[in-house]
Scaffold this active site. Structure first.
Site, PDB file in Angstrom:
ATOM      1  N   GLU A  15       0.891  -1.176   0.000  1.00  0.00           N
ATOM      2  CA  GLU A  15       0.000   0.000   0.000  1.00  0.00           C
ATOM      3  C   GLU A  15       0.918   1.212   0.000  1.00  0.00           C
ATOM      4  O   GLU A  15       1.529   1.518   1.023  1.00  0.00           O
ATOM      5  CB  GLU A  15      -0.868   0.021   1.268  1.00  0.00           C
ATOM      6  CG  GLU A  15      -1.759  -1.171   1.460  1.00  0.00           C
ATOM      7  CD  GLU A  15      -2.982  -1.127   0.563  1.00  0.00           C
ATOM      8  OE1 GLU A  15      -3.245  -0.081  -0.059  1.00  0.00           O
ATOM      9  OE2 GLU A  15      -3.666  -2.164   0.483  1.00  0.00           O
ATOM     10  N   GLU A  70       4.083  13.240  -4.049  1.00  0.00           N
ATOM     11  CA  GLU A  70       3.313  13.170  -2.809  1.00  0.00           C
ATOM     12  C   GLU A  70       4.004  14.063  -1.774  1.00  0.00           C
ATOM     13  O   GLU A  70       5.114  13.766  -1.325  1.00  0.00           O
ATOM     14  CB  GLU A  70       3.290  11.712  -2.328  1.00  0.00           C
ATOM     15  CG  GLU A  70       2.400  11.499  -1.135  1.00  0.00           C
ATOM     16  CD  GLU A  70       2.377  10.046  -0.663  1.00  0.00           C
ATOM     17  OE1 GLU A  70       3.456   9.444  -0.521  1.00  0.00           O
ATOM     18  OE2 GLU A  70       1.269   9.535  -0.423  1.00  0.00           O
TER      19      GLU A  70
END
Ligand code: NDP
Length: 479
Positions: free
Chosen positions: A257, A388
C-alpha cells in the site's frame, strides 16, 4: 463588543503511562533486546523525548520470526471460533482503553486528539470486530479445503495512522490463521507497544503476535528473513519498490500500500459550500499525512475564482496547535524530516511559479508545524502537482470539460484514490468509470469502513486491505 478570548480545552495526558525504555514483544512477553542500540521517540509538538525504543537487529528479528513459526503450528490449528474470541476480546479492550490509546497516539504522532479519539480509535476497534466476525466464516466463503493461511507474516507500517495501520494488518492476518511479526515506524511505536500489552492481557497464545521495534534496517531484516511467508507493507513508494526487489524470486506473498496524489474533482454544478468542506477534509485531515489525501484539487475553470475565495476563507478558520487541545484542527507535523520535505517541496513550487496562499496564524515556538497551504496557478508538470507532499498543502489545477478532468486526474504515476463533486449522478458514474483509482468518493471524501476494500493501482501498490478482499490478502490457494 469585545472580541472573545480563545479558551483552550486540553485533554489530560495523566491517563497515559509511558516507560523510559522498551524491549520487543516476542513469544507472548516483553523481552530484553539483543541489540544494544536505541532510538528516541519524541513528541513532535513539544520535541520532548517520550521513550527509548530498541532498534531491533538480525538476532531480534530472528527470535521473533522463530516464535511466530512455533506460534503458527498451534494458531493455524486453533478452531476459527476460538481465534474469533481473542479478536473480540482485543476489540473490546481497545474500546475500553480508547482514551488512553488516543492520547498516546496524539502525543507520539502529533495528530489532533479529536481525530485520534473520533476517527482512529473507533476505526481500530471496528476493524478488530469486523475481522473477528469473519474468522469462523472463511469456510462459507471459500472453503478451507481451497484456501490456507500463509504462515508467518511480516508487517511493516508507517507513522501516519500507527494503530489503525496495525489494526488493518493484524486483525485480518490473525483471523485467517496466520501469525505476525510487526515492525512499527520509528517515530510512532508507542501505541503498538501498548497494543502488545493488551495481547498479554487477553492471553493471546504465545508467538501469535510479535513486535520488533526499530528503523528501516529492522524492516529490511524482516523483509529478508527466510522464515517469512508473506510481507504486508504500507509506506513510501520508494521503500515499496525496494521490498519488491528484495523479495524477488522468493515464493512469498506480498501486498504493497504505497503513495498517492489523488485528484479531487469539483464540477461547476457541485454544491460549492459542501465541496469546500470536502476539499478541506480531503487535504487537511491528519495534517495531510494521508496516502489517499485529495492533494490535487481539480476545479472546473468557470468556478475557479469563486471556489478559491470560499476555500481560502474556510482555511483561515482552521486552528493549528497543540494536538491535545480538543479544538485543534491541524496538529504537529510528524517529524523534523517530514517538515523539511514539505518545506522544500513548497519552496520548489513557489520557484516554479505557483501562487502560494498560507493562512495567517501563530505557530507554537517548539515542535514541528506547517501552515495550511494552497497553491494556485500551477502547471501539471510542476513537482507539487506530481509528487506526494504528505503535508497540509493543496495544489489546484483547472479543467474545462469532463474529458479533460479525467485526463488530468489520471496523469499521475499513482492510482490510489479520487473524489468527484457534482449534483449529477450520471456524471459521477461516467467520471468514476474512467478514473484509475482504487477508491473513489462521490460528494464526500476520506470515508472508511472495515468492510470496504482499500488499495491502489500503478505506483500506489497492489493488494487490498479491508472487506472480503482484505482477507484474501492473507490466504493462499491450497496446491
Ligand atoms: P517509509 O516508507 O520509509 O516508512 C514506512 C515503513 O517502512 C516504516 O516502518 C519504515 O521504518 C520502514 N522502512 C524504511 N526503510 C525500510 C526498508 N529498507 N525495508 C523495510 N522497511 C523499511 O516512509 P517514511 O517514514 O520514510 O516517509 C517518507 C515518505 O514516504 C513521506 O514523506 C511520504 O511521502 C511517504 N509515506 C507514505 C505513506 C503512505 O501511506 N503512502 C506512509 C508514510 C510515508 P522507519 O520509519 O522506522 O525507518
Amino acid at each position: 463588543m469585545d472580541k472573545w478570548e480563545y479558551s483552550e480545552s486540553i485533554e489530560s495526558d495523566s491517563i497515559v503511562s509511558i516507560q523510559a525504555k522498551y524491549g520487543h514483544f516476542i513469544d507472548g512477553k516483553f523481552s530484553t533486546p539483543n541489540s544494544k542500540n536505541y532510538l528516541k521517540t519524541v513528541s513532535p509538538s513539544t520535541e520532548e523525548v517520550l521513550a527509548s525504543i530498541s532498534i531491533g537487529n538480525e538476532k531480534d528479528v530472528d527470535k521473533a520470526v522463530n516464535a511466530a513459526k512455533e506460534g503458527f503450528k498451534r494458531w493455524s490449528k486453533t478452531p476459527p471460533s476460538e481465534r474469533a474470541k481473542y479478536l473480540y476480546k482485543l476489540a473490546r479492550l481497545i474500546q475500553e482503553r480508547s482514551r488512553e490509546f488516543a492520547v498516546l497516539e496524539s502525543m507520539d504522532g502529533g495528530k489532533p486528539i479529536k481525530e485520534s479519539r473520533d476517527f482512529d480509535l473507533p476505526q481500530v476497534a471496528s476493524n478488530f470486530f469486523y475481522f473477528a466476525g469473519w474468522a469462523d466464516k472463511l469456510d462459507i466463503s471459500w472453503g478451507t479445503k481451497e484456501m490456507k493461511p500463509y504462515g508467518v507474516v511480516g508487517q511493516i507500517i508507517p507513522w501516519n495512522f500507527p494503530l489503525l495501520m496495525l489494526a488493518w494488518k493484524v486483525a485480518p492476518a490473525l483471523a485467517t490463521g496466520n501469525t505476525v511479526v510487526l515492525k512499527p515506524a520509528e517515530t510512532t511505536p508507542l501505541t503498538a507497544l501498548l497494543f502488545a500489552e493488551l495481547c498479554e492481557e487477553v492471553d493471546l497464545p504465545k508467538g501469535v503476535f510479535n513486535l520488533v521495534t526499530g528503523d528501516g534496517t529492522t524492516g529490511a531484516e524482516l523483509v529478508n528473513h527466510e522464515g517469512i511467508s508473506k510481507i504486508a507493507f504500507t509506506g513510501s513508494t520508494s521503500v515499496g519498490k525496494y521490498i519488491q526487489n528484495a523479495v524477488g524470486e522468493r515464493d512469498i506473498g506480498l501486498t504493497l500500500e504505497l503513495g498517492g496524489k489523488a485528484a479531487n474533482i469539483v464540477y461547476n454544478d457541485a454544491a460549492l459550500d459542501q465541496a469546500v468542506e470536502g476539499v478541506v477534509n480531503g487535504i487537511f485531515f491528519n495534517q495531510g499525512h494521508v496516502c489517499c489525501a485529495g492533494s490535487r484539487l481539480l476545479l472546473q475553470e468557470d468556478i475557479h475564482d469563486e471556489f478559491i475565495n470560499k476555500l481560502e476563507k474556510r482555511m483561515q478558520t482552521l486552528r493549528v496547535g497543540n494536538p491535545l487541545d480538543k479544538n485543534t484542527d491541524i496538529g504537529a507535523i510528524n517529524s523534523k524530516e517530514q517538515l523539511e520535505k514539505i518545506t522544500s517541496l513548497v519552496n520548489e513550487g513557489v520557484n516554479d511559479g505557483g501562487e502560494l496562499f498560507q493562512i495567517e496564524c501563530e505557530l507554537p515556538s517548539t515542535g514541528y508545524w506547517y501552515k495550511p497551504s494552497l497553491f494556485t496557478n500551477v502547471q501539471p508538470s510542476y513537482n507539487i502537482a506530481r509528487e506526494e507532499i504528505f503535508g497540509p498543502v493543496l495544489t489546484t489545477l483547472t479543467f474545462r470539460t469532463p474529458e479533460e478532468a479525467v485526463e488530468i486526474a489520471n496523469n499521475t504515476e499513482y492510482g490510489l484514490s479520487a473524489g468527484i463533486w457534482t449534483e449529477k449522478g450520471s456524471k459521477i458514474l461516467w467520471t468514476a468509470d474512467r478514473l484509475d483509482a482504487g477508491v473513489i468518493w462521490a460528494n464526500t471524501f476520506n470515508k472508511f469502513d472495515p468492510s470496504s476494500p482499500f488499495g491502489g493501482y500503478k505506483e500506489s501498490g497492489f493488494g487490498r486491505e479491508g472487506g472480503r478482499h482484505g482477507l484474501l490478502s492473507y490466504l493462499k490457494v491450497r496446491s
